[in-house]
Design a protein around this motif. Structure first.
Motif, PDB file in Angstrom:
ATOM      1  N   LEU A 222     -16.901  31.886  37.069  1.00  0.00           N
ATOM      2  CA  LEU A 222     -17.083  32.617  38.395  1.00  0.00           C
ATOM      3  C   LEU A 222     -16.310  33.840  38.121  1.00  0.00           C
ATOM      4  CD1 LEU A 222     -16.740  30.013  40.854  1.00  0.00           C
ATOM      5  CD2 LEU A 222     -18.658  31.708  40.959  1.00  0.00           C
ATOM      6  N   GLY A 223     -15.312  34.025  37.162  1.00  0.00           N
ATOM      7  CA  GLY A 223     -14.630  35.102  36.970  1.00  0.00           C
ATOM      8  C   GLY A 223     -13.102  34.857  37.677  1.00  0.00           C
ATOM      9  N   ALA A 224     -12.932  33.945  38.229  1.00  0.00           N
ATOM     10  CA  ALA A 224     -11.576  33.807  39.061  1.00  0.00           C
ATOM     11  C   ALA A 224     -10.300  34.011  38.075  1.00  0.00           C
ATOM     12  CB  ALA A 224     -11.780  32.443  39.765  1.00  0.00           C
ATOM     13  N   THR A 225      -9.260  34.308  38.888  1.00  0.00           N
ATOM     14  CA  THR A 225      -8.067  34.358  38.066  1.00  0.00           C
ATOM     15  C   THR A 225      -7.895  32.834  37.711  1.00  0.00           C
ATOM     16  OG1 THR A 225      -7.404  36.487  39.156  1.00  0.00           O
ATOM     17  CG2 THR A 225      -5.725  34.847  38.317  1.00  0.00           C
ATOM     18  N   THR A 226      -7.925  31.957  38.630  1.00  0.00           N
ATOM     19  CA  THR A 226      -7.759  30.559  38.442  1.00  0.00           C
ATOM     20  C   THR A 226      -8.110  29.800  39.754  1.00  0.00           C
ATOM     21  OG1 THR A 226      -6.194  28.928  37.711  1.00  0.00           O
ATOM     22  CG2 THR A 226      -5.373  30.234  39.637  1.00  0.00           C
ATOM     23  N   THR A 227      -8.078  28.561  39.487  1.00  0.00           N
ATOM     24  CA  THR A 227      -8.608  27.514  40.925  1.00  0.00           C
ATOM     25  C   THR A 227      -7.275  26.661  40.926  1.00  0.00           C
ATOM     26  OG1 THR A 227     -10.982  27.735  40.169  1.00  0.00           O
ATOM     27  CG2 THR A 227     -10.150  25.890  41.433  1.00  0.00           C
ATOM     28  N   VAL A 228      -7.126  26.436  42.256  1.00  0.00           N
ATOM     29  CA  VAL A 228      -6.107  25.360  42.782  1.00  0.00           C
ATOM     30  C   VAL A 228      -6.599  24.375  43.582  1.00  0.00           C
ATOM     31  CG1 VAL A 228      -4.266  27.081  42.192  1.00  0.00           C
ATOM     32  CG2 VAL A 228      -5.201  26.809  44.438  1.00  0.00           C
ATOM     33  N   PHE A 229      -6.035  22.973  43.461  1.00  0.00           N
ATOM     34  CA  PHE A 229      -6.404  22.076  44.371  1.00  0.00           C
ATOM     35  C   PHE A 229      -5.038  21.568  45.015  1.00  0.00           C
ATOM     36  CE2 PHE A 229     -10.470  21.923  42.219  1.00  0.00           C
ATOM     37  CZ  PHE A 229     -11.310  21.182  43.063  1.00  0.00           C
ATOM     38  N   PRO A 230      -4.862  20.908  45.942  1.00  0.00           N
ATOM     39  CA  PRO A 230      -3.636  20.389  46.462  1.00  0.00           C
ATOM     40  C   PRO A 230      -3.283  19.231  45.652  1.00  0.00           C
ATOM     41  CG  PRO A 230      -5.321  19.705  47.865  1.00  0.00           C
ATOM     42  CD  PRO A 230      -6.021  20.858  46.920  1.00  0.00           C
ATOM     43  N   ALA A 231      -1.895  19.057  45.510  1.00  0.00           N
ATOM     44  CA  ALA A 231      -1.430  17.663  44.854  1.00  0.00           C
ATOM     45  C   ALA A 231      -1.198  16.675  46.035  1.00  0.00           C
ATOM     46  CB  ALA A 231      -0.172  17.931  44.191  1.00  0.00           C
ATOM     47  N   ASP A 232      -2.375  15.622  46.135  1.00  0.00           N
ATOM     48  CA  ASP A 232      -2.394  14.753  47.024  1.00  0.00           C
ATOM     49  C   ASP A 232      -2.498  13.495  46.524  1.00  0.00           C
ATOM     50  OD1 ASP A 232      -4.768  14.632  46.010  1.00  0.00           O
ATOM     51  OD2 ASP A 232      -6.019  15.748  47.967  1.00  0.00           O
ATOM     52  N   GLU A 233      -3.032  12.612  47.232  1.00  0.00           N
ATOM     53  CA  GLU A 233      -3.101  10.997  47.021  1.00  0.00           C
ATOM     54  C   GLU A 233      -3.969  11.082  45.568  1.00  0.00           C
ATOM     55  OE1 GLU A 233      -0.898   8.647  47.783  1.00  0.00           O
ATOM     56  OE2 GLU A 233       0.096  10.235  48.698  1.00  0.00           O
ATOM     57  N   GLN A 234      -5.140  11.686  45.789  1.00  0.00           N
ATOM     58  CA  GLN A 234      -5.683  11.577  44.299  1.00  0.00           C
ATOM     59  C   GLN A 234      -4.984  11.823  43.074  1.00  0.00           C
ATOM     60  OE1 GLN A 234      -8.666  10.168  43.966  1.00  0.00           O
ATOM     61  NE2 GLN A 234     -10.108  10.428  45.514  1.00  0.00           N
ATOM     62  N   ARG A 236      -1.708  11.736  42.934  1.00  0.00           N
ATOM     63  CA  ARG A 236      -0.786  10.765  42.524  1.00  0.00           C
ATOM     64  C   ARG A 236      -1.404   9.524  41.781  1.00  0.00           C
ATOM     65  NH1 ARG A 236       3.868   8.816  45.627  1.00  0.00           N
ATOM     66  NH2 ARG A 236       3.343  10.262  47.320  1.00  0.00           N
ATOM     67  N   ALA A 237      -2.698   8.982  42.187  1.00  0.00           N
ATOM     68  CA  ALA A 237      -3.542   7.984  41.586  1.00  0.00           C
ATOM     69  C   ALA A 237      -3.637   8.273  40.172  1.00  0.00           C
ATOM     70  CB  ALA A 237      -4.703   7.591  42.584  1.00  0.00           C
ATOM     71  N   PHE A 238      -3.894   9.394  39.855  1.00  0.00           N
ATOM     72  CA  PHE A 238      -4.082   9.788  38.501  1.00  0.00           C
ATOM     73  C   PHE A 238      -3.039   9.864  37.650  1.00  0.00           C
ATOM     74  CE2 PHE A 238      -3.889  13.212  35.089  1.00  0.00           C
ATOM     75  CZ  PHE A 238      -5.199  12.774  34.406  1.00  0.00           C
ATOM     76  N   LEU A 239      -1.923  10.316  38.033  1.00  0.00           N
ATOM     77  CA  LEU A 239      -0.587  10.251  37.376  1.00  0.00           C
ATOM     78  C   LEU A 239      -0.109   8.657  37.174  1.00  0.00           C
ATOM     79  CD1 LEU A 239       1.255  13.359  38.885  1.00  0.00           C
ATOM     80  CD2 LEU A 239       0.183  13.066  36.519  1.00  0.00           C
ATOM     81  N   ARG A 240      -0.295   7.850  38.219  1.00  0.00           N
ATOM     82  CA  ARG A 240      -0.033   6.561  38.202  1.00  0.00           C
ATOM     83  C   ARG A 240      -0.902   5.619  37.087  1.00  0.00           C
ATOM     84  NH1 ARG A 240      -2.028   4.863  42.801  1.00  0.00           N
ATOM     85  NH2 ARG A 240      -0.093   5.458  43.987  1.00  0.00           N
ATOM     86  N   ALA A 241      -1.960   6.197  36.899  1.00  0.00           N
ATOM     87  CA  ALA A 241      -2.897   5.699  36.038  1.00  0.00           C
ATOM     88  C   ALA A 241      -2.375   5.952  34.527  1.00  0.00           C
ATOM     89  CB  ALA A 241      -4.377   5.877  36.111  1.00  0.00           C
ATOM     90  N   GLU A 242      -1.996   7.109  34.572  1.00  0.00           N
ATOM     91  CA  GLU A 242      -1.402   7.689  33.325  1.00  0.00           C
ATOM     92  C   GLU A 242       0.189   7.312  32.873  1.00  0.00           C
ATOM     93  OE1 GLU A 242      -3.200   9.281  30.916  1.00  0.00           O
ATOM     94  OE2 GLU A 242      -5.011   9.199  32.196  1.00  0.00           O
ATOM     95  N   GLY A 243       0.786   6.537  33.681  1.00  0.00           N
ATOM     96  CA  GLY A 243       2.024   6.257  33.592  1.00  0.00           C
ATOM     97  C   GLY A 243       3.167   6.923  33.849  1.00  0.00           C
ATOM     98  N   ARG A 244       2.677   7.914  34.821  1.00  0.00           N
ATOM     99  CA  ARG A 244       3.654   9.382  35.035  1.00  0.00           C
ATOM    100  C   ARG A 244       3.798   9.411  36.525  1.00  0.00           C
ATOM    101  NH1 ARG A 244       2.938  14.178  33.651  1.00  0.00           N
ATOM    102  NH2 ARG A 244       0.663  14.299  33.357  1.00  0.00           N
ATOM    103  N   GLU A 245       3.685   8.398  37.384  1.00  0.00           N
ATOM    104  CA  GLU A 245       3.830   8.724  38.624  1.00  0.00           C
ATOM    105  C   GLU A 245       4.996   9.382  39.336  1.00  0.00           C
ATOM    106  OE1 GLU A 245       2.972   6.228  43.106  1.00  0.00           O
ATOM    107  OE2 GLU A 245       3.105   5.266  41.207  1.00  0.00           O
ATOM    108  N   ASP A 246       6.125   9.344  38.412  1.00  0.00           N
ATOM    109  CA  ASP A 246       7.461   9.800  38.802  1.00  0.00           C
ATOM    110  C   ASP A 246       7.258  11.646  38.753  1.00  0.00           C
ATOM    111  OD1 ASP A 246       8.543   7.505  39.184  1.00  0.00           O
ATOM    112  OD2 ASP A 246       9.838   7.345  37.298  1.00  0.00           O
ATOM    113  N   ASP A 247       6.203  12.192  37.921  1.00  0.00           N
ATOM    114  CA  ASP A 247       6.155  13.470  37.952  1.00  0.00           C
ATOM    115  C   ASP A 247       5.270  13.899  39.251  1.00  0.00           C
ATOM    116  OD1 ASP A 247       7.062  13.609  35.416  1.00  0.00           O
ATOM    117  OD2 ASP A 247       5.484  13.502  34.417  1.00  0.00           O
ATOM    118  N   PHE A 248       5.035  13.105  40.247  1.00  0.00           N
ATOM    119  CA  PHE A 248       4.108  13.500  41.293  1.00  0.00           C
ATOM    120  C   PHE A 248       5.012  14.280  42.295  1.00  0.00           C
ATOM    121  CE2 PHE A 248       2.508  12.889  45.671  1.00  0.00           C
ATOM    122  CZ  PHE A 248       1.281  13.363  45.367  1.00  0.00           C
TER     123      PHE A 248
END
Length: 657
Positions: A222-234, A236-248
Motif C-alpha cells: 500500500l506504500g505505507a511507512t509501516t503497519t502496527v497492531f496492539p500487543a494484546d492476548e493474541q 502473548r499467546a504467540f510468544l508463549r508458544a515460542e517459549g518467550r512469554e517473558d518478552d511480552f
C-alpha cells in the motif's frame, strides 16, 4: 491529533517512547531511536561494506541479526562467497547470524527476537511485518540500517496515523490474506503513502499474531511507512508458544484514542480475493476471474509464512492429487515450521498430493528459481507480482490466499475455494512450537570480535567513490518511465542479477534492462544524466542497489511525478537529486534525449521548496519541488551519506576521534 491532547493510539505511543528529535506532527521530520535491525543477504552485503566504510567497531543496537534467506541457489561460487563474508562481518561487528536454510527473515525474527514496544529498521521493505507484535518496524535502505547499527537515529517524515477498525470474523474459506487484499482493492498501491496503518477493534480477536503478520507484511504494497497492531492476548499467546512469554508487554490504544484517517472493515463480509497480473493493487473477487487456466501454484514467502498457511493447504489437498497440469511448489518459511508441519503429518499429505517441497527461503518471491513459463498463470501466496519479478519477463503472476491457491492446485484453474463443494477442513495447530535456535549463531564477545578478519572473495567489490553534486547540471534524459515503476524494474533481483549484488560495477549492467535493454550502455556513453519518472516511482523492494547502480552509471537527477518512500530516501543517501513536477502535466512534455538544466542548485535548495528545471531542447522551463530537510540537503550536496561522513571524519580533531 497533537500528542498529549486526549488518548494516544499505539503508533503514537511507540514513536513517543523513542522520539529523539522533531515534533510528532504529520509532515515534519522526526528522529527515532532504533532498538533492533534486520538485514538479509540480498541487501546485507552492501550494509556490511558500509559498516566497514564507517569504520564501526561494534553495533550499538540491542539486537541486530543478519539473515541468509534470499539468494540460496548456489549456481556458482558467488552466493556462497557472500554468505561466508556475511558470517565474518556478523562476527566482526557483533550481529547474530542466521544460517542459510534457517528461515525467511521476517517470520524467523518474529519467532526468535521480536519484542512488543521495540523499534526496528530493516534493509528489506517487508520489515513492517514485525508490527504484528506491537513493534514499530520500518523498512529502509541499507545505509540507514548501517547508521542505526552505528547508534544513529532513524530520520523519517512523521506520517499520518490511519486507523482501520476491524469487526466480526472472517467467513469460511477466507483468511488474513483477504483482509490485506481488501485494503489493496479499496486503495491501490499508493493508498498508504505517508501513513502508518494501525488496526484496532473487536475483529482483532479473530486474528492470531501470525495472521496479523500477513496483513502487516503487505502494508508495504500500500506504500505505507509501516503497519502496527496492539500487543494484546493474541501476541502473548504467540510468544508463549515460542517459549518467550517473558518478552511480552501489553501495548494497546487508549480508550479515547483518535486517528488522522479512519476506515472500517467488517471481516464477515469478506470474500476470496485475488490480485491480477501485474500489480498487488489490481484486486478483484476470485469468482470474477474463475476458470482461468493455471500451470503453477507457489505457497510460502513472508506474506503467508505461518504454520496455519501451510497446514491449510495440506488439509485441503489431503487424499487428493494436484491437477496434472499444475506444479505445486511449497517453500517452508522456517526450519521450525517445516519441523512442525512434519510432526503434524502435513508434509506427508503435501508430498502424497504431488507437491514439491523446496528449501526454506524466499525463493520464487524474488525470482530465485521457480520462474513460471511465459504467458502461463502462476498463483502465489506472495506479496508482489511486479512485471518480471518472478524471473520470467512476460510472466502472469497472481497473488492470493493459501485457500485460493490450494483450490487452483486441485482444479487446474482459478477457483473460488467456496466452490470446492466442501466445508473448509479443520486445522489443529500445536500449542507449542518446535523452537529451533540451533541455526542462529550468537555474536562473539567484543575482544574476540575485534580479532575477526572480514572474509572477502574476489567477487565482493567495494563501494564506489561518490563525488559531490555539482552546483549546475546540464544533462540529458537517459530514460523516461511511467507510473508505479518498481525497484524490481530499475534493478532486478532474480538468479541472473542477484549473484552480483556485492559488485556494483557488474550489477550496473542490469539497471533498467527490464524497461530498456540499452540503458546501461547508453548511460555509460552519456555519463552524467537524468531519469524522468511517473507517479510512485521506485515502489517495492528497499534494495538500495536500485539507486547506487544507476548512480555508478552517472545518474545525478530524477524528475518524477512522485516517489515511493524508501527509494526516494535511497536516492538522497547516494547523492541523487530527487525532484517532483509541480505541475504533473509537465511530465508529458519531457522526452528521452531532452537536455535538462538546473542552475545554482545549493542556493535553490536552501531558498525554498521549488526549483526551475530548464529543458534546453524544447526551450521550456518546468517548476519542480523538493521535499528535502536541511539534513537531507547536506547529504545530496555532499554526494551522499558516506562522502558526508568521510568529510566530517577528516575534519575531526584527534581528541574527537
Amino acid at each position: 491529533m497533537a500528542d498529549g491532547t486526549g488518548g494516544r493510539n499505539v503508533a503514537r505511543k511507540l514513536i513517543a517512547s523513542h522520539l529523539v528529535s522533531g515534533e510528532m506532527r504529520p509532515g515534519a521530520e522526526i528522529g527515532i531511536r532504533v532498538d533492533q535491525t534486520l538485514t538479509q543477504d540480498a541487501t546485507g552485503t552492501l550494509v556490511m561494506l558500509e559498516l566497514e566504510a564507517l569504520d564501526l567497531d561494534r553495533v550499538r543496537t540491542d539486537v541486530s541479526v543478519q539473515y541468509v534467506d534470499h539468494n540460496l541457489l548456489q549456481a556458482d561460487e558467488r552466493n556462497m562467497a557472500d554468505h561466508i563474508f556475511l558470517r565474518s562481518a556478523a562476527r566482526r561487528y557483533g550481529l547474530w547470524y542466521s544460517k542459510p536454510g534457517n528461515g525467511v527473515s521476517h517470520p524467523t525474527h518474529m519467532q526468535r527476537f521480536g519484542v512488543p514496544g521495540a523499534t526496528m529498521v530493516g534493509s528489506d521493505s517487508h520489515t513492517c511485518a514485525a508490527g504484528s507484535l506491537g513493534m514499530l518496524a520500518i523498512g529502509v535502505g541499507g545505509l540507514e540500517v548501517a547508521m542505526a547499527m552505528a547508534g544513529e537515529p532513524l530520520h523519517v517524515t512523521m506520517p499520518e496515523i490511519w486507523g482501520v477498525r476491524l469487526t466480526g470474523e472472517p467467513p469460511p474459506w477466507c483468511s488474513a490474506k483477504d483482509v490485506i487484499l481488501e485494503m489493496l482493492r479499496r486503495h491501490g498501491v499508493r493508498g498508504g503513502v505517508n501513513r502508518i496503518i494501525e488496526y484496532h477493534g473487536p475483529g482483532l480477536a479473530a486474528l492470531t499474531a501470525m495472521d496479523r503478520h500477513v496483513i502487516a507484511n503487505m502494508g508495504a504494497e500500500l506504500g505505507a511507512t509501516t503497519t502496527v497492531f496492539p500487543a494484546d492476548e493474541q501476541v502473548r499467546a504467540f510468544l508463549r508458544a515460542e517459549g518467550r512469554e517473558d518478552d511480552f508487554t501489553e501495548i494497546t490504544a487508549d480508550p479515547d484514542a483518535s486517528y488522522d484517517v479512519t476506515e472500517e472493515i467488517e471481516l464477515s463480509a469478506l470474500e476470496p480475493l485475488i490480485a491480477r497480473p501485474s500489480s498487488p493493487g489490481d484486486v478483484v473477487p476470485v469468482r470474477e476471474v474463475a476458470g482461468e487456466e493455471v500451470h503453477q501454484v507457489v505457497v510460502g514467502s513472508s506474506a503467508n509464512p505461518g504454520l496455519r498457511d501451510f497446514a491449510s493447504v495440506a488439509a485441503i489437498v489431503k487424499g487428493r492429487q494436484v491437477h496434472p497440469r499444475v506444479s505445486l511448489d511449497v517453500n517452508p518459511t522456517s526450519r521450525q515450521i517445516l519441523v512442525d508441519l512434519t510432526r503434524m503429518g502435513a508434509t506427508t499429505d503435501l508430498v502424497q498430493a504431488g507437491a514439491r517441497i523446496h528449501q526454506t527461503g524466499c525463493m520464487g518471491c524474488i525470482g530465485m528459481g521457480q520462474a513460471p513459463a511465459i504467458g502461463r498463470n502462476s498463483l502465489r501466496t506472495m506479496p508482489r507480482n511486479f512485471p518480471g519479478r518472478s524471473g520470467t519477463k512476460d510472466d502472469r503472476v497472481w497473488l492470493c490466499s493459501p485457500e485460493t491457491a490450494a483450490a487452483a492446485a486441485l482444479t487446474g484453474r482459478i477457483t473460488d475455494p467456496r466452490d470446492l463443494g466442501t466445508d473448509p477442513p479443520a486445522v489443529r495447530l500445536p500449542a507449542a512450537s518446535s523452537v529451533n535456535r540451533d541455526m542462529l549463531e550468537a555474536p562473539p564477545p567484543e575482544d574476540e570480535a575485534r580479532r575477526v578478519e572480514l572474509d572477502k572473495a574476489p567477487s565482493i567489490g567495494v563501494l564506489p567513490e561518490l563525488d559531490p553534486l555539482p552546483d549546475e547540471l546540464e544533462i540529458p534524459v537517459a530514460i523516461k518511465v511511467g507510473d508505479d515503476v518498481s525497484t524490481d524494474e530499475i534493478l532486478p533481483a532474480g538468479a541472473r542479477a542477484l549473484p552480483f549484488r556485492s559488485d556494483i560495477a557488474r550489477l550496473a549492467d542490469f539497471a533498467f534492462v527490464q524497461l530498456d535493454e540499452d540503458y546501461p550502455d547508453r548511460a555509460r556513453e552519456t555519463g552524467p544524466h537524468a531519469v524522468v519518472g511517473g507517479r510512485n516511482y521506485g515502489q517495492g523492494s528497499s534494495r538500495e542497489h536500485a539507486a547506487i547502480a544507476p548512480r555508478h552509471l552517472g545518474l545525478r537527477l530524477v524528475l518524477a511525478r512522485g516517489y515511493a518512500r524508501i527509494h526516494w530516501q535511497n536516492l538522497v543517501n547516494f547523492g541523487i537529486l530527487p525532484l517532483e513536477f509541480t505541475a504533473e502535466d509537465d511530465y508529458d512534455r519531457v522526452e528521452q534525449g531532452d537536455v535538462l538544466r538546473v542552475e545554482n542548485i545549493r542556493d535553490a535548495l536552501k531558498a525554498g521548496t521549488e526549483i526551475d528545471v530548464r529543458n534546453t531542447t524544447k526551450n521550456e522551463t518546468y517548476r519542480a519541488r523538493h521535499r528535502l530537510s536541511p539534513r537531507q540537503r547536506d547529504l545530496v550536496a555532499a554526494g551522499g551519506q558516506i562522502p558526508l561522513l568521510r568529510t566530517r571524519t577528516r575534519t575531526r580533531s584527534p581528541r574527537q576521534s
